[in-house]
Design a protein around this motif. Structure first.
Motif, PDB file in Angstrom:
ATOM      1  N   ILE A 137       1.291  -1.571   0.312  1.00 27.15           N
ATOM      2  CA  ILE A 137      -0.203  -0.031   0.156  1.00 27.15           C
ATOM      3  C   ILE A 137       0.892   1.414  -0.216  1.00 27.15           C
ATOM      4  N   GLU A 138       1.735   1.453   0.330  1.00 24.52           N
ATOM      5  CA  GLU A 138       2.825   2.380   0.759  1.00 24.52           C
ATOM      6  C   GLU A 138       3.373   2.560  -0.909  1.00 24.52           C
TER       7      GLU A 138
ATOM      8  N   ARG B 260       3.515   5.588  -5.698  1.00 26.13           N
ATOM      9  CA  ARG B 260       3.002   5.927  -7.222  1.00 26.13           C
ATOM     10  C   ARG B 260       2.013   6.393  -7.115  1.00 26.13           C
ATOM     11  N   TYR B 261       1.204   6.895  -6.287  1.00 23.79           N
ATOM     12  CA  TYR B 261      -0.497   7.365  -7.252  1.00 23.79           C
ATOM     13  C   TYR B 261       0.110   8.408  -8.562  1.00 23.79           C
ATOM     14  N   THR B 262       0.501   8.831  -8.167  1.00 25.74           N
ATOM     15  CA  THR B 262       0.894   9.534 -10.145  1.00 25.74           C
ATOM     16  C   THR B 262       0.981   8.880 -11.665  1.00 25.74           C
ATOM     17  N   GLU B 263       1.380   7.667 -11.057  1.00 25.16           N
ATOM     18  CA  GLU B 263       1.725   7.478 -11.986  1.00 25.16           C
ATOM     19  C   GLU B 263       0.571   5.319 -12.693  1.00 25.16           C
TER      20      GLU B 263
ATOM     21  N   ILE C 172      -5.473  10.727  -0.417  1.00 23.69           N
ATOM     22  CA  ILE C 172      -5.321  10.169  -1.921  1.00 23.69           C
ATOM     23  C   ILE C 172      -6.590   9.619  -2.198  1.00 23.69           C
ATOM     24  N   PRO C 173      -7.210   9.673  -3.358  1.00 24.99           N
ATOM     25  CA  PRO C 173      -8.990   8.907  -3.526  1.00 24.99           C
ATOM     26  C   PRO C 173      -8.838   7.931  -3.516  1.00 24.99           C
ATOM     27  N   MET C 174      -8.226   6.983  -3.225  1.00 23.84           N
ATOM     28  CA  MET C 174      -7.824   4.857  -3.221  1.00 23.84           C
ATOM     29  C   MET C 174      -9.101   4.972  -2.126  1.00 23.84           C
TER      30      MET C 174
END
Length: 102
Positions: A20-21, A26-29, A63-65
């Motif tokens: 998860i970390e 790397r959320y943008t990628e 972040i919207p996860m």
């Protein structure tokens, strides 16, 4: 922007927070919109603990996860973009052997 649904079989693993970390960093990628954590009945307690931790991590990151938790792998796998696994055949006994034999 395309977002992804990822399913992790063995989601109650103590290694899941590291996964998860990585998704957070790397959320943008790799924008994960849904992360489904799946485990078996015997792992339900650990799955619940890891799910609560994952939700706190994502909330803190802002972040919207969405984190989902289930014992129903068929439900989780529906429309998944990627599937990861984190399980050890033989459980903790096999881990002990993996670490002691070498």
């Amino acid at each position: 922007m395309k977002t992804y649904k990822i399913v992790t079989i063995g989601g109650g693993s103590s290694y899941t927070p590291e996964l998860i970390e990585g998704f957070i960093k790397r959320y943008t990628e790799l924008p994960v919109r849904e992360l489904w954590l799946v485990d078996i009945e015997e792992g339900k307690e650990k799955l619940n603990i890891i799910t609560e931790l994952a939700e706190r991590m994502v909330e803190k990151a802002g972040i919207p996860m969405k984190i989902h938790s289930t014992l129903n792998r068929r439900e989780a796998l529906k429309d998944a973009d990627f599937v990861t696994t984190q399980f050890r055949v033989g459980g903790l006994h096999a881990r002990s052997l993996d670490e002691s034999i070498p």
